[in-house]
Write an enzyme that holds these catalytic residues in place. Structure first.
Site, mmCIF file in Angstrom:
data_model
loop_
_atom_site.group_PDB
_atom_site.id
_atom_site.type_symbol
_atom_site.label_atom_id
_atom_site.label_comp_id
_atom_site.label_asym_id
_atom_site.label_seq_id
_atom_site.Cartn_x
_atom_site.Cartn_y
_atom_site.Cartn_z
ATOM 1 N N GLU A 264 0.827 -1.193 0.000
ATOM 2 C CA GLU A 264 0.000 0.000 0.000
ATOM 3 C C GLU A 264 0.870 1.254 0.000
ATOM 4 O O GLU A 264 1.956 1.279 0.576
ATOM 5 C CB GLU A 264 -0.925 -0.001 1.216
ATOM 6 C CG GLU A 264 -2.043 -1.006 1.022
ATOM 7 C CD GLU A 264 -2.933 -1.148 2.248
ATOM 8 O OE1 GLU A 264 -4.055 -1.622 2.075
ATOM 9 O OE2 GLU A 264 -2.504 -0.799 3.349
ATOM 10 N N CYS B 293 3.526 8.331 1.388
ATOM 11 C CA CYS B 293 4.058 7.341 2.320
ATOM 12 C C CYS B 293 4.293 6.053 1.540
ATOM 13 O O CYS B 293 3.357 5.419 1.065
ATOM 14 C CB CYS B 293 3.041 7.161 3.445
ATOM 15 S SG CYS B 293 3.579 6.020 4.696
ATOM 16 N N CYS C 123 -1.135 5.292 9.703
ATOM 17 C CA CYS C 123 0.065 4.491 9.860
ATOM 18 C C CYS C 123 -0.226 3.265 10.699
ATOM 19 O O CYS C 123 -1.081 3.267 11.565
ATOM 20 C CB CYS C 123 1.176 5.295 10.509
ATOM 21 S SG CYS C 123 0.591 6.344 11.823
ATOM 22 N N CYS D 123 2.014 -2.769 15.799
ATOM 23 C CA CYS D 123 1.981 -2.502 14.354
ATOM 24 C C CYS D 123 1.330 -3.642 13.587
ATOM 25 O O CYS D 123 1.694 -4.805 13.753
ATOM 26 C CB CYS D 123 3.401 -2.265 13.850
ATOM 27 S SG CYS D 123 3.484 -2.086 12.060
ATOM 28 N N CYS E 32 6.899 -5.295 15.807
ATOM 29 C CA CYS E 32 6.564 -4.339 16.844
ATOM 30 C C CYS E 32 5.136 -4.646 17.292
ATOM 31 O O CYS E 32 4.268 -4.891 16.459
ATOM 32 C CB CYS E 32 6.706 -2.921 16.316
ATOM 33 S SG CYS E 32 8.377 -2.593 15.714
ATOM 34 N N CYS F 198 6.843 -7.081 7.072
ATOM 35 C CA CYS F 198 8.020 -6.603 7.803
ATOM 36 C C CYS F 198 8.531 -7.741 8.664
ATOM 37 O O CYS F 198 7.737 -8.443 9.290
ATOM 38 C CB CYS F 198 7.647 -5.403 8.683
ATOM 39 S SG CYS F 198 9.051 -4.669 9.549
HETATM 40 N N1 SAH Z 1 9.539 0.224 9.830
HETATM 41 C C1 SAH Z 1 9.730 1.630 9.866
HETATM 42 C C2 SAH Z 1 8.826 2.399 8.925
HETATM 43 C C3 SAH Z 1 7.416 1.904 8.831
HETATM 44 S S1 SAH Z 1 6.432 2.009 10.309
HETATM 45 C C4 SAH Z 1 9.571 2.141 11.292
HETATM 46 O O1 SAH Z 1 9.178 1.374 12.155
HETATM 47 O O2 SAH Z 1 9.903 3.300 11.490
HETATM 48 C C5 SAH Z 1 5.927 3.705 10.193
HETATM 49 C C6 SAH Z 1 5.403 4.322 11.483
HETATM 50 O O3 SAH Z 1 4.091 3.858 11.796
HETATM 51 C C7 SAH Z 1 6.257 4.019 12.675
HETATM 52 O O4 SAH Z 1 6.570 5.172 13.408
HETATM 53 C C8 SAH Z 1 5.392 3.093 13.430
HETATM 54 O O5 SAH Z 1 5.758 3.057 14.726
HETATM 55 C C9 SAH Z 1 4.021 3.657 13.185
HETATM 56 N N2 SAH Z 1 2.934 2.747 13.558
HETATM 57 C C10 SAH Z 1 2.920 1.429 13.396
HETATM 58 N N3 SAH Z 1 1.767 0.899 13.867
HETATM 59 C C11 SAH Z 1 1.019 1.911 14.326
HETATM 60 C C12 SAH Z 1 -0.278 2.012 14.914
HETATM 61 N N4 SAH Z 1 -1.033 0.937 15.107
HETATM 62 N N5 SAH Z 1 -0.740 3.227 15.247
HETATM 63 C C13 SAH Z 1 0.018 4.320 15.035
HETATM 64 N N6 SAH Z 1 1.256 4.293 14.493
HETATM 65 C C14 SAH Z 1 1.762 3.101 14.135
HETATM 66 FE FE1 SF4 Z 2 8.074 -3.159 10.961
HETATM 67 FE FE2 SF4 Z 2 5.822 -2.047 11.866
HETATM 68 FE FE3 SF4 Z 2 7.929 -2.248 13.478
HETATM 69 FE FE4 SF4 Z 2 7.991 -0.495 11.423
HETATM 70 S S1 SF4 Z 2 6.629 -0.435 13.193
HETATM 71 S S2 SF4 Z 2 9.619 -1.960 12.059
HETATM 72 S S3 SF4 Z 2 6.801 -1.663 9.893
HETATM 73 S S4 SF4 Z 2 6.769 -3.985 12.591
#
Ligand code: SAH
Ligand code: SF4
Length: 370
Positions: A105, A118, A351, A132, A129, A125
Site C-alpha cells: 500500500e 508514504c 500508519c 503494528c 513491533c 516486515c
Molecule cells: N519500519 C519503519 C517504517 C514503517 S512504520 C519504522 O518502524 O519506522 C511507520 C510508522 O508507523 C512508525 O513510526 C510506526 O511506529 C508507526 N505505527 C505502526 N503501527 C502503528 C499504529 N497501530 N498506530 C500508530 N502508528 C503506528
Molecule cells: Fe516493521 Fe511495523 Fe515495526 Fe515499522 S513499526 S519496524 S513496519 S513492525
C-alpha cells in the site's frame, strides 16, 4: 553492492532505479554505440522521471529502431492498481500489485502547501513491533528499487502530475514510512533514494525525503555516509525494558546506542522521533520527562502519534487529555511535539494499518470458516 532489478518471467527488466552506469551497460549490451550512451541514457531517464512515460513508444526522440530493440529488454510496466480509495479529507490510498502477485500500500497525504507520499519498502516486515499491523503479516519480501520508485510514479499518474517539473505539484515529500523496515532493504532503498534526490531523476530535495526506521543502528551510520536524507526514528518508549517489548529490535540496539547513532547522523536538521501513544503503557508524565532528558542534546522533534487500533491489537490509544498533557511536558522541555492528526481514518490509511486488503479479506474469511 549495487541494487539490481529482478527480471520478469519474459526476461525483461525495469530501467527505473538503475544507476546511470547500469543503464548504460544495458544499452551497450543492446548495441547502442559507446559515443551515444550518455545521451541515450539521459533521454531515457528524462522520459521515466520527468515525463512519466509508461511505454517506450512515448520516447519519440529515440529512433524507432532503437525503441524496438529496447522493447526486447526493458519494460516500463507499472504495478497494477488493485484498489484506490479516497478519504473525505483528501488522503488517497492505493493497493498496488507487482508481477509476482505481492501487494503493498502507498498513501498520499495532502496538506495545505505540500503533500507527502508514504511509500512501502517491503511486503510485510520481518520485525514485529507489538502495536503494528504490518508486523503481523506472514509474508515478507524486499521491494526492488524499481518497485519502491514505482509507487511514486503511480501516485504522479493518479494525481495527474506529469511532467513532474510543472509548478503547483501536490506531491512534494516522500516518507519511507509505509510497510516494511527500509534499512533492512538497504541496497534497494539506497538506489531508490538516489533517484528520488537526483535533479535529473525525480528531483526531490534531500530535506523532503525521509527514511523512518525502528533503529537499525549500523545502517543509520551507513545512510549518513551514503546519502543523509531526513531521518525519523520510531522510538515509542524511553526505557529499554519497555522498548524491548514494544520494538523487539531494541534487544539488539538499545536506546542509548540508537541515540548515539542519531548524534552521529550528519545533518543539521532536526531528527523526528515517532512516539505512538499507548494508554497506560508509555504515556505517563514521567515518560514525557524522561523523553526530554534523553533528547536534550539532539536536534529533535517528537511526533506524537495517536495509536491506531486494529482488530486484535493488544493496546488502546491514550486519551486526548493524556496526549495533550504529554505534549505539554515535552514542549516545556524545549522540544516541538506536534500531535499527529490521524488522516484518512475512513479508508484505514493511517500508519500501522498498512496491510493489504487481500490479506485482510483472507483473514476475515478464515475467521468466518473457523
Ligand atoms: N519500519 C519503519 C517504517 C514503517 S512504520 C519504522 O518502524 O519506522 C511507520 C510508522 O508507523 C512508525 O513510526 C510506526 O511506529 C508507526 N505505527 C505502526 N503501527 C502503528 C499504529 N497501530 N498506530 C500508530 N502508528 C503506528
Ligand atoms: Fe516493521 Fe511495523 Fe515495526 Fe515499522 S513499526 S519496524 S513496519 S513492525
Amino acid at each position: 553492492m549495487p541494487a539490481r532489478n529482478p527480471e520478469t518471467p519474459s526476461g525483461k527488466i525495469s530501467p527505473v532505479g538503475l544507476e546511470t552506469s547500469a543503464l548504460e551497460r544495458e544499452l551497450a549490451a543492446l548495441g547502442v554505440p559507446e559515443r551515444q550512451l550518455r545521451m541515450r541514457s539521459s533521454q531515457i531517464r528524462h522520459w521515466l522521471y520527468v515525463r512519466g512515460a509508461r511505454d517506450l513508444a512515448e520516447m519519440t526522440d529515440l529512433p524507432l529502431a532503437l525503441r524496438e530493440v529496447l522493447g526486447g529488454r526493458l519494460t516500463l510496466e507499472r504495478p497494477t492498481v488493485v484498489c484506490e480509495q479516497c478519504s473525505a479529507d483528501g488522503t488517497r490510498k492505493w493497493l498496488l500489485q507487482f508481477a509476482d502477485g505481492q501487494k503493498v500500500e502507498t498513501v498520499f497525504i495532502p496538506e495545505e502547501d505540500r503533500g507527502a507520499l508514504c511509500v512501502s519498502s517491503q511486503v510485510g516486515c520481518t520485525l514485529s513491533c507489538r502495536f503494528c499491523h504490518t508486523g503481523t503479516m506472514p509474508l515478507v519480501r524486499n521491494l526492488s528499487a524499481a518497485e519502491i520508485l514505482a509507487q511514486i510514479l503511480v501516485a504522479r499518474d493518479r494525481l495527474g502530475e506529469w511532467p513532474a517539473t510543472r509548478p503547483g505539484r501536490r506531491l512534494t515529500n516522500v516518507v519511507l514510512m509505509g510497510m516494511g523496515e527500509p534499512l533492512f532493504n538497504y541496497d534497494n532503498v539506497l538506489a531508490a533514494l538516489r533517484v528520488m534526490v537526483d535533479p535529473d531523476g525525480l528531483g526531490f530535495s534531500k530535506r523532503r525525503v525521509t527514511v523512518s526506521t525502528s533503529g537499525v543502528v549500523p545502517k543509520i551510520d551507513q545512510l549518513g555516509r551514503d546519502l543523509p536524507v531526513a531521518l525519523a526514528i520510531s522510538l515509542h518508549a524511553v526505557r529499554d525494558e519497555l522498548r524491548d517489548q514494544l520494538v523487539p529490535l531494541n534487544r539488539k540496539w538499545n536506546i542509548a546506542s540508537l541515540l548515539d547513532a542519531c548524534r552521529r547522523y550528519p545533518i543539521r536538521r532536526r531528527i523526528t522521533f515517532e512516539y505512538v501513544m499507548l494508554r497506560g503503557v508509555n504515556d505517563s508524565d514521567a515518560d514525557a520527562r524522561e523523553l526530554v532528558r534523553l533528547l536534550h542534546d539532539i536536534p529533535a522533534k517528537v511526533n506524537l502519534i495517536p495509536f491506531n487500533p486494529w482488530p486484535g491489537a493488544p493496546f488502546e490509544c491514550s486519551s486526548n487529555n493524556r496526549i495533550r498533557a504529554f505534549a505539554a511536558i515535552v514542549e516545556a522541555g524545549g522540544i516541538a511535539a506536534p500531535i499527529r492528526t490521524p488522516r484518512g481514518r475512513d479508508i484505514l490509511a493511517a500508519c500501522g494499518q498498512l496491510r493489504t486488503e487481500a490479506e485482510r479479506r483472507r483473514r476475515t474469511a478464515a475467521a468466518a470458516a473457523a
